[in-house]
Design a protein around this motif. Sequence first.
Motif, PDB file in Angstrom:
ATOM      1  N   UNK A 131      32.108  49.911 -28.276  1.00  0.00           N
ATOM      2  CA  UNK A 131      31.686  50.165 -26.903  1.00  0.00           C
ATOM      3  C   UNK A 131      30.220  49.820 -26.753  1.00  0.00           C
ATOM      4  N   UNK A 132      29.937  49.048 -25.719  1.00  0.00           N
ATOM      5  CA  UNK A 132      28.564  48.686 -25.404  1.00  0.00           C
ATOM      6  C   UNK A 132      28.191  49.315 -24.069  1.00  0.00           C
ATOM      7  N   UNK A 133      27.186  50.175 -24.067  1.00  0.00           N
ATOM      8  CA  UNK A 133      26.646  50.704 -22.816  1.00  0.00           C
ATOM      9  C   UNK A 133      25.509  49.784 -22.415  1.00  0.00           C
ATOM     10  N   UNK A 134      25.759  49.000 -21.408  1.00  0.00           N
ATOM     11  CA  UNK A 134      24.826  47.925 -21.080  1.00  0.00           C
ATOM     12  C   UNK A 134      24.209  48.121 -19.709  1.00  0.00           C
TER      13      UNK A 134
ATOM     14  N   UNK B  89      23.409  38.205 -17.635  1.00  0.00           N
ATOM     15  CA  UNK B  89      22.920  38.736 -18.899  1.00  0.00           C
ATOM     16  C   UNK B  89      23.003  40.257 -18.886  1.00  0.00           C
ATOM     17  N   UNK B  90      23.605  40.833 -19.924  1.00  0.00           N
ATOM     18  CA  UNK B  90      23.707  42.275 -20.091  1.00  0.00           C
ATOM     19  C   UNK B  90      22.937  42.678 -21.338  1.00  0.00           C
ATOM     20  N   UNK B  91      22.185  43.768 -21.264  1.00  0.00           N
ATOM     21  CA  UNK B  91      21.386  44.225 -22.386  1.00  0.00           C
ATOM     22  C   UNK B  91      21.890  45.579 -22.850  1.00  0.00           C
ATOM     23  N   UNK B  92      21.902  45.794 -24.183  1.00  0.00           N
ATOM     24  CA  UNK B  92      22.328  47.093 -24.705  1.00  0.00           C
ATOM     25  C   UNK B  92      21.354  47.517 -25.802  1.00  0.00           C
ATOM     26  N   UNK B  93      21.346  48.805 -26.095  1.00  0.00           N
ATOM     27  CA  UNK B  93      20.398  49.357 -27.074  1.00  0.00           C
ATOM     28  C   UNK B  93      21.066  49.500 -28.437  1.00  0.00           C
TER      29      UNK B  93
ATOM     30  N   UNK C 202      24.282  40.480 -31.404  1.00  0.00           N
ATOM     31  CA  UNK C 202      23.986  41.819 -31.927  1.00  0.00           C
ATOM     32  C   UNK C 202      22.510  41.966 -32.302  1.00  0.00           C
ATOM     33  N   UNK C 203      21.863  40.891 -32.669  1.00  0.00           N
ATOM     34  CA  UNK C 203      20.455  40.975 -33.064  1.00  0.00           C
ATOM     35  C   UNK C 203      19.547  41.170 -31.867  1.00  0.00           C
ATOM     36  N   UNK C 204      19.756  40.348 -30.823  1.00  0.00           N
ATOM     37  CA  UNK C 204      18.914  40.450 -29.631  1.00  0.00           C
ATOM     38  C   UNK C 204      19.414  41.503 -28.651  1.00  0.00           C
TER      39      UNK C 204
END
Length: 355
Positions: free
Chosen positions: A244-247, A351-355, A334-336
């Motif tokens: 799961x990605x919370x983006x 573009x979606x960003x996740x922590x 996964x790196x960025x």
Amino acid sequence: MLNKYIIFLLFILSVFLCNSQTSNTLTDNRDGNRYKTVRIGNQIWMAENLKYKSDFGKCYVYDNDISLANTYGYLYDWSTACKVCPSGWRLPSNEEWLTLSNYLGSNFKEKMIKESGWIADEIATNESGFSGIPAGMRDHNGNFIKRGVGAYFWTSTFAQQYFSYARELGANAGNYASHLFGTNQNIAISVRCINNDGIESSNNNYEEEEEEEEEEVSDEYTESEYEEPSRNIQSSSDKEFKKEYSVFKTQTCNEQQDIYFEYTEEYKCKPYQIQNLTINVIISNDNEVSIALKKPHSSEIDEYTIESIELSETGNKIYYFTIINQPHSFEIDEKKKIITWVSEWGHWKELYFFK
């Protein structure tokens, strides 16, 4: 007296042969249709759209109005277009279209457009004799659009996944076809065939070239049937897997902001209101893969079946899926900590960003 008679017959025969060499037409032996042809540089092109009603594949007449076929020809999907040209002729490659436009030079489109038949005001000289007409298209949803406005032609060159290259003419034709990006193979557009290697075929005769000798068209791009490489679903484990990605997203491009071109600041991606989203990548026990998107403050979930997974040059996984016959993909870095969603048909990306 006999000698004079023989000489007269030879003269008549020579006139007949001379005339046949300048007829500049093609007869399709399959259905008897005759087409004007034109030599442009070292290439010999049909000067009319193909109007062969194929008994295989998918071909259509605009608005299902058979009376339009003689003027505008038939519209073909890509796989049919690749096989539909008559003997001695073929569907031209993207490179051969580039050879044509480069030969004609600047303003090549107006040199390829017939002077009449366009709804919008077009700059048209038809200097080349190509005689492009606005036959329109049948889009991926089955709608007939752009007749009188745009001319679209398939090339034989594969682009990627469900896309191949096509070309367009018309100031208001829209961003449907270009040598720079692929076009959805499921739409139906026109076909112009090119003579094999510029050599006269047995059922055609052309005007002889005058003294000036031109360079031969390169055979570097000899066409062969494209076989798309098989894609295997890859997973990190045979067991059930869910990530799961919370983006959140901070920018977007819409359909007017084409990802294939470097536009001015006016068209570049602008800051977008931050919006949370949940993206689930799920691999089931039977190795089926899906991506689910859960929208914020909503119980609604959009789920898509993954058709294939590839690795990018940087080692990122790219998940391919289809929405209403339109190819899409997710690339997960996964790196960025970035997920890139690309719509190849709409030519946009988010573009979606996740922590």
